[in-house]
Design a protein around this motif. Sequence first.
Motif, PDB file in Angstrom:
ATOM      1  N   VAL A 158      28.426  16.209 -12.048  1.00  0.00           N
ATOM      2  CA  VAL A 158      29.752  15.765 -12.489  1.00  0.00           C
ATOM      3  C   VAL A 158      30.688  15.629 -11.289  1.00  0.00           C
ATOM      4  N   THR A 160      29.870  15.029  -8.285  1.00  0.00           N
ATOM      5  CA  THR A 160      29.405  13.979  -7.394  1.00  0.00           C
ATOM      6  C   THR A 160      29.622  12.583  -7.975  1.00  0.00           C
ATOM      7  N   LEU A 161      29.305  12.397  -9.264  1.00  0.00           N
ATOM      8  CA  LEU A 161      29.262  11.053  -9.849  1.00  0.00           C
ATOM      9  C   LEU A 161      30.531  10.661 -10.598  1.00  0.00           C
ATOM     10  N   TYR A 162      31.333  11.631 -11.046  1.00  0.00           N
ATOM     11  CA  TYR A 162      32.515  11.323 -11.847  1.00  0.00           C
ATOM     12  C   TYR A 162      33.766  11.793 -11.118  1.00  0.00           C
ATOM     13  N   LYS A 163      34.689  10.880 -10.879  1.00  0.00           N
ATOM     14  CA  LYS A 163      35.947  11.238 -10.213  1.00  0.00           C
ATOM     15  C   LYS A 163      37.054  11.494 -11.229  1.00  0.00           C
ATOM     16  N   GLY A 164      37.330  10.527 -12.071  1.00  0.00           N
ATOM     17  CA  GLY A 164      38.403  10.699 -13.042  1.00  0.00           C
ATOM     18  C   GLY A 164      39.766  10.531 -12.407  1.00  0.00           C
ATOM     19  N   HIS A 313      40.453  15.286  -7.971  1.00  0.00           N
ATOM     20  CA  HIS A 313      40.189  14.504  -9.176  1.00  0.00           C
ATOM     21  C   HIS A 313      39.804  15.423 -10.335  1.00  0.00           C
ATOM     22  N   GLY A 315      37.279  15.097 -12.291  1.00  0.00           N
ATOM     23  CA  GLY A 315      35.837  15.371 -12.265  1.00  0.00           C
ATOM     24  C   GLY A 315      35.486  16.574 -11.414  1.00  0.00           C
ATOM     25  N   SER A 316      36.241  16.772 -10.332  1.00  0.00           N
ATOM     26  CA  SER A 316      35.985  17.937  -9.476  1.00  0.00           C
ATOM     27  C   SER A 316      36.319  19.236 -10.203  1.00  0.00           C
TER      28      SER A 316
END
Length: 390
Positions: A158, A160-164, A313, A315-316
Motif C-alpha cells: 500500500v 509503495t503502490l498507492y499514494k492518495g 500521502h 497511502g503512506s
Amino acid sequence: MADRNPCRSLCQGLVKAKAFLAMVSLQFGYSGMYIITMVSLKHGMSHYILAVYRHVVATLVIAPFALVLERKIRPKLTLPIFLRIMLLGFLEPVLDQNLYYVGMKYTSATFASASVNVLPAITFILAIIFRLERVNVKKRHDVAKIVGTGITVAGAMVMTLYKGPILEFIKSQGVGSHHGSSSSEASSQHWVTGTLMLLASCCGWASFFILQSFTLKLYPAELSLTALICLTGAVEGAAVSLVMERDMSAWRIGFDSKLLAAAYTGVVCSGIAYYVQGMVIKERGPVFVTSFSPLCMIITAALGTIILAEQLHLGSVIGAVLIVLGLYTVVWGKSKDQTSSQPPALTNEKIGNLELPITDTTAKPATKFDDDSIQYETSKIPAKSTLLLA
C-alpha cells in the motif's frame, strides 16, 4: 508475592524488552543510512567502493573489541566454519549491498526503503524451509505469525503502490517537490530493473540471516563472527570492485559526504547491526529480527516529513498502520512460541490415588568412593514430605 522493589522490577522489565529495544533502535540507524548513502552516490561515489570502505571501517571498529572481550570464549576456527563465514561475507556485504545500491540509484531512496518490507516474508518462508520455524495451523500463535507477515507485506505494498491525497500536516518548503521530481525521473528510466535488483537484494539479505543463525550455533562468539564477516566481506568486495571499477581515482575520498557515508554505514549499519542482529537471532530467531524492518520506512517517512518537508500521502499513513498491526501480530506469535517452549513448572505428581509432593528439586543422590569401601549417600528427604494412600 509481588516484588516490592521498583528498581528491581524496572531492571527485569528492561531485560525482557532488550530484544525489542535493540531492534527498534537499529531501525533508526538504518533510516539515516538511506539519505546519507543517496547523497554520496549522487556525488559520484561508486557503490562497489562504498561497500568495501564500509566494511573496512566496520572491521577496524569491531575487531579490537572482539580480540579483547572474547579472547577466552572464542571457539576454534575450523575450515567448515571459515567457509560459512566467507559465504556470509559474500551474501550481505557484496551481493546484497551492491544490488541494493544499484536498485536505489535506478528508483529512489524512498522506494528502496519500501522494498525492504518484503524481507520478513522472504525470511519466514526460508525459515520454514530450513526448519528454523515450525508452523502448526492448529495453534493460534503460529497462525498469527502467518497472518501478521501477510498484513506487513500488504502494508508495504500500500505504501509503495498507492499514494492518495496529500495530508498537509507541515507546509512543504520546496525540498519535497525537488525530491519528487528526481524520483519521477528515475522511475521513468530504470524502474523495473531497479525493482528486480531490490527484490534480489532482499533475497540475499534473508539468506544471510538464515546462514548466520546456523553459524552462530557452531561459532557462538558474536563480536568475533561480526569482525570476520566484515573482514571477508571487505576482501571479497575489493576483488569485485577491482574488476568492475578500472579507474583507480574512484577510490579517492576526502572529508566529504563519501567519507561520512563510509563511516556511518560501517559503524552503525555493519559493525553494530551484525552484532546486535546476531545476539537477537540467538535469542529469538531470524524471523523476529526481520519482522522489525518495516519500521524503518515509517521512521524514514516521518523524518522526511519533519526535517525535509516532504509530502505525506494518505497511502503512506494507511500502509504504516497496516505495517504496525502486522508487526504486532508477528511479535505476539513469537512471544507465545517462547512461552510454549519453556518447560512446565514442577507440581505434585499424582498417579491414581498416589500423591507425591515435590518440595526439594535441587537435592541429588551423591556417591562417595573410598579405598576400602563404597558408600552411597542418599539425598535428604524433606521433613514435611507426605505419602497419601487411599
